[in-house]
Write a protein that holds these residues in place. Structure first.
Motif, PDB file in Angstrom:
ATOM      1  N   TRP A  90      12.226  13.059   4.840  1.00  0.00           N
ATOM      2  CA  TRP A  90      12.839  12.089   5.748  1.00  0.00           C
ATOM      3  C   TRP A  90      12.856  10.688   5.143  1.00  0.00           C
ATOM      4  O   TRP A  90      13.782   9.904   5.376  1.00  0.00           O
ATOM      5  N   GLU A  91      11.841  10.354   4.352  1.00  0.00           N
ATOM      6  CA  GLU A  91      11.825   9.050   3.670  1.00  0.00           C
ATOM      7  C   GLU A  91      12.996   8.942   2.700  1.00  0.00           C
ATOM      8  O   GLU A  91      13.662   7.906   2.624  1.00  0.00           O
ATOM      9  N   GLU A  92      13.242   9.994   1.933  1.00  0.00           N
ATOM     10  CA  GLU A  92      14.360   9.995   0.990  1.00  0.00           C
ATOM     11  C   GLU A  92      15.692   9.919   1.733  1.00  0.00           C
ATOM     12  O   GLU A  92      16.611   9.213   1.310  1.00  0.00           O
ATOM     13  N   ILE A  93      15.798  10.662   2.825  1.00  0.00           N
ATOM     14  CA  ILE A  93      17.037  10.656   3.606  1.00  0.00           C
ATOM     15  C   ILE A  93      17.341   9.259   4.123  1.00  0.00           C
ATOM     16  O   ILE A  93      18.486   8.788   4.097  1.00  0.00           O
ATOM     17  N   ALA A  94      16.305   8.561   4.574  1.00  0.00           N
ATOM     18  CA  ALA A  94      16.494   7.213   5.129  1.00  0.00           C
ATOM     19  C   ALA A  94      16.992   6.221   4.080  1.00  0.00           C
ATOM     20  O   ALA A  94      17.591   5.198   4.417  1.00  0.00           O
ATOM     21  N   GLN A  95      16.755   6.515   2.794  1.00  0.00           N
ATOM     22  CA  GLN A  95      17.165   5.608   1.717  1.00  0.00           C
ATOM     23  C   GLN A  95      18.419   6.087   0.986  1.00  0.00           C
ATOM     24  O   GLN A  95      18.812   5.511  -0.017  1.00  0.00           O
ATOM     25  N   ALA A  96      19.041   7.144   1.485  1.00  0.00           N
ATOM     26  CA  ALA A  96      20.171   7.756   0.784  1.00  0.00           C
ATOM     27  C   ALA A  96      21.447   6.932   0.929  1.00  0.00           C
ATOM     28  O   ALA A  96      21.638   6.212   1.907  1.00  0.00           O
ATOM     29  N   ASP A  97      22.315   7.057  -0.087  1.00  0.00           N
ATOM     30  CA  ASP A  97      23.669   6.513   0.016  1.00  0.00           C
ATOM     31  C   ASP A  97      24.613   7.537   0.642  1.00  0.00           C
ATOM     32  O   ASP A  97      25.670   7.187   1.162  1.00  0.00           O
ATOM     33  N   ALA A  98      24.225   8.807   0.568  1.00  0.00           N
ATOM     34  CA  ALA A  98      24.989   9.891   1.190  1.00  0.00           C
ATOM     35  C   ALA A  98      24.052  11.077   1.385  1.00  0.00           C
ATOM     36  O   ALA A  98      23.117  11.276   0.608  1.00  0.00           O
ATOM     37  N   VAL A  99      24.310  11.863   2.436  1.00  0.00           N
ATOM     38  CA  VAL A  99      23.477  13.033   2.737  1.00  0.00           C
ATOM     39  C   VAL A  99      24.359  14.267   2.775  1.00  0.00           C
ATOM     40  O   VAL A  99      25.423  14.272   3.413  1.00  0.00           O
ATOM     41  N   LEU A 100      23.905  15.311   2.074  1.00  0.00           N
ATOM     42  CA  LEU A 100      24.557  16.620   2.160  1.00  0.00           C
ATOM     43  C   LEU A 100      23.742  17.466   3.135  1.00  0.00           C
ATOM     44  O   LEU A 100      22.619  17.885   2.828  1.00  0.00           O
ATOM     45  N   PHE A 101      24.276  17.675   4.332  1.00  0.00           N
ATOM     46  CA  PHE A 101      23.594  18.473   5.362  1.00  0.00           C
ATOM     47  C   PHE A 101      24.011  19.925   5.148  1.00  0.00           C
ATOM     48  O   PHE A 101      25.138  20.316   5.439  1.00  0.00           O
ATOM     49  N   LEU A 102      23.062  20.722   4.635  1.00  0.00           N
ATOM     50  CA  LEU A 102      23.371  22.093   4.243  1.00  0.00           C
ATOM     51  C   LEU A 102      23.086  23.061   5.401  1.00  0.00           C
ATOM     52  O   LEU A 102      22.019  23.027   6.015  1.00  0.00           O
ATOM     53  N   HIS A 103      24.088  23.913   5.677  1.00  0.00           N
ATOM     54  CA  HIS A 103      23.977  24.925   6.726  1.00  0.00           C
ATOM     55  C   HIS A 103      24.092  26.313   6.100  1.00  0.00           C
ATOM     56  O   HIS A 103      24.770  26.493   5.082  1.00  0.00           O
ATOM     57  N   ASP A 104      23.446  27.279   6.735  1.00  0.00           N
ATOM     58  CA  ASP A 104      23.472  28.674   6.280  1.00  0.00           C
ATOM     59  C   ASP A 104      24.509  29.432   7.120  1.00  0.00           C
ATOM     60  O   ASP A 104      24.317  29.656   8.317  1.00  0.00           O
ATOM     61  N   LEU A 105      25.604  29.836   6.491  1.00  0.00           N
ATOM     62  CA  LEU A 105      26.656  30.558   7.216  1.00  0.00           C
ATOM     63  C   LEU A 105      26.154  31.870   7.806  1.00  0.00           C
ATOM     64  O   LEU A 105      26.620  32.311   8.866  1.00  0.00           O
ATOM     65  N   THR A 106      25.208  32.520   7.130  1.00  0.00           N
ATOM     66  CA  THR A 106      24.751  33.839   7.595  1.00  0.00           C
ATOM     67  C   THR A 106      23.900  33.742   8.853  1.00  0.00           C
ATOM     68  O   THR A 106      23.635  34.753   9.508  1.00  0.00           O
ATOM     69  N   ARG A 107      23.442  32.541   9.203  1.00  0.00           N
ATOM     70  CA  ARG A 107      22.636  32.356  10.417  1.00  0.00           C
ATOM     71  C   ARG A 107      23.334  31.440  11.421  1.00  0.00           C
ATOM     72  O   ARG A 107      22.709  30.969  12.372  1.00  0.00           O
ATOM     73  N   SER A 108      24.606  31.190  11.192  1.00  0.00           N
ATOM     74  CA  SER A 108      25.297  30.172  11.979  1.00  0.00           C
ATOM     75  C   SER A 108      25.432  30.525  13.461  1.00  0.00           C
ATOM     76  O   SER A 108      25.610  29.645  14.295  1.00  0.00           O
ATOM     77  N   ASN A 109      25.362  31.823  13.791  1.00  0.00           N
ATOM     78  CA  ASN A 109      25.515  32.214  15.200  1.00  0.00           C
ATOM     79  C   ASN A 109      24.180  32.488  15.886  1.00  0.00           C
ATOM     80  O   ASN A 109      24.143  32.937  17.027  1.00  0.00           O
ATOM     81  N   ALA A 110      23.065  32.232  15.192  1.00  0.00           N
ATOM     82  CA  ALA A 110      21.747  32.451  15.789  1.00  0.00           C
ATOM     83  C   ALA A 110      21.389  31.238  16.654  1.00  0.00           C
ATOM     84  O   ALA A 110      21.379  30.108  16.165  1.00  0.00           O
TER      85      ALA A 110
END
Length: 471
Positions: free
Chosen positions: A304-324
């Motif tokens: 979370w510390e790194e995310i707060a200092q980011a210039d951009a964030v890649l929010f990664l999702h798992d397609l195989t669990r997307s309907n859970a």
């Protein structure tokens, strides 16, 4: 360093370690007597002389080339001596020590041959070139950028800055600004004149043109700063979404450990990658979730510390669990916290991973707001790279791009703010000319800080301390 800038200095000018050739460099005023005492002869200016480099007993430490550059026709503007020997660390240290010993040798007149000779501090040779008007501050910074360049694009751009391309653009802006200041201050000095100097000289039109030129230079400078600085991209998401696999795929190397076990990544893993010559500092982080494991909790906090200092964030999702339902709820919680922690200008790019096996899922979301890819097999990576360049603000490298720094961008932005204030004043029916003159003066001050015309000693110390010793 600034207080002792008239002392003669000496340093090893080549990188640490062993090599075919190593250089010891001396710079100072009136080195002729020192050269004669050190080498036993005078040297012809700018000619290479092959000779022995002797110790205090007259025994050769090494044989090599000696070159003497009398000031002001030298790199530093002072007398410069370069000894090119074999590139062994011990040999170069012996030559360095010999130079310091000879400097303290008593000359026939009873004084040391070269009083106050000392080891150079980082960047001191280049700093002297700046003080002696051999280069301006932007060119000095370009020297360090050329040395540090990690891509061909960065090296060519740094070379253009070193040749004065960036400085020339700043000079054109400065000259136009000085001319405009002259008109305003002439009107202040001669208020009794019937001629309206500002109207006759089209001061408003000149200022409008200057603002347009500044905007163009700022756009190119932002591209140059991006080429040097890059952006920080953080990969975030739940455990086992494929964050480490994505980092490895972008880097083209197995940097992060990948296993099916949730929580494998406990700490950040960082790698700088190049896309079209633009550096992107990509950081893989621990999977975001509630955990009872103390080590994993620390890793999540760091994520979370790194995310707060980011210039951009890649929010990664798992397609195989997307309907859970549980997975969707956890993703929603992460999205909520991202919105709270990130400034509004930091983009979040949604990445839907595991496209290669997504057909086994009972439901696949329409990923209209993001990109679908397979980090394992490389599907969609080219589209992601292109999207990252867009997020960074990179345009196809224009011809003649020069490298720049964040401080240059900030100085140009400050210049633009003062010109905007001046523009607003000129549009009033009865402009306050004293305020107008002050806004133009402040604009010139920020512009001059780029090339070193108006620069504090503290800033100079910070800039040159980042250089390598011997440069």
């Amino acid at each position: 360093m600034l207080a002792r800038r008239h002392d003669p200095i000496v340093a090893i000018a080549t990188a640490p370690g062993r090599g075919a050739v190593g250089i010891v460099r001396v710079s100072g005023q009136q080195l002729v007597g020192f050269v004669r005492q050190l080498l036993g002869r005078d040297l012809q200016p700018r000619q290479a002389h092959y000779l022995p480099f002797n110790d205090g007993q007259g025994q050769p430490l090494d044989h090599g080339l000696a070159l003497f550059f009398p000031g002001p026709h030298s790199y530093t503007g002072e007398d410069v001596l370069e000894l090119q020997a074999h590139g062994g660390p011990v040999v170069l240290q012996l030559l360095l020590q010999r130079c310091l010993e000879v400097a303290q040798t008593v000359a026939p007149e009873g004084l040391p041959v070269l009083p106050h000779l000392r080891l150079a501090e980082p960047g001191e040779f280049t700093q002297r070139a700046f003080f002696n008007d051999k280069i301006d501050l932007a060119q000095a910074e370009a020297i360090a950028d050329l040395i540090d360049a990690s891509t061909a694009v960065a090296a060519r751009s740094a070379s253009r800055s070193l040749s004065g391309a960036f400085s020339q653009e700043i000079s054109v802006l400065r000259d136009a600004l000085i001319h405009l200041r002259m008109l305003v201050e002439a009107t202040l000095d001669f208020p009794e004149e019937e001629i309206d100097f500002l109207q006759k000289a089209d001061a408003w039109g000149q200022l409008h043109t200057l603002q347009g030129q500044l905007a163009q230079v700022l756009a190119r400078t932002q591209q140059g700063a991006l080429l040097r600085e890059g952006i920080k991209v953080v990969i975030a998401g739940q455990p086992n979404a494929g964050k480490s696999s994505l980092l490895n795929a972008l880097a083209g190397a197995e940097l992060a450990i990948v296993t099916p076990i949730a929580g494998t990544t406990r700490d950040k893993v960082q790698e700088t990658i190049q896309i079209n010559g633009v550096p992107l500092h990509v950081i893989d982080t621990a999977g975001l979730r509630q955990s009872s494991d103390e080590v994993e909790r620390i890793g999540i906090a760091r994520a979370w510390e790194e995310i707060a200092q980011a210039d951009a964030v890649l929010f990664l999702h798992d397609l195989t669990r997307s309907n859970a339902p549980e997975y969707e709820a956890a993703d929603a919680d992460i999205a909520t916290v991202l919105a709270q922690k990130l400034p509004k200008n930091v983009p979040v790019l949604h990445i839907w991973n595991k496209e290669d096996i997504a057909n086994t899922a009972t439901a696949v979301p329409e990923a209209t707001a993001g990109l679908r890819l397979s980090a394992k097999h490389g599907q969609g990576l080219d589209a992601l790279r292109q999207r990252l360049l867009e997020i960074a603000g990179w345009q196809s490298a224009p011809e003649g791009l020069y490298i720049a720094r964040a401080r240059h961008v900030q100085a140009l932005q400050a210049t633009g703010e003062h010109l905007a204030q001046a523009h607003a004043l000129l549009q009033t029916a009865d402009p306050a000319l004293d305020l107008l003159a002050e806004e133009l003066r402040l604009a010139q001050h920020h512009l001059g800080a780029i090339t070193g015309e108006f620069t504090s000693d503290d800033l100079l110390g910070v800039i040159f301390s980042s250089f390598c010793i011997g440069k």
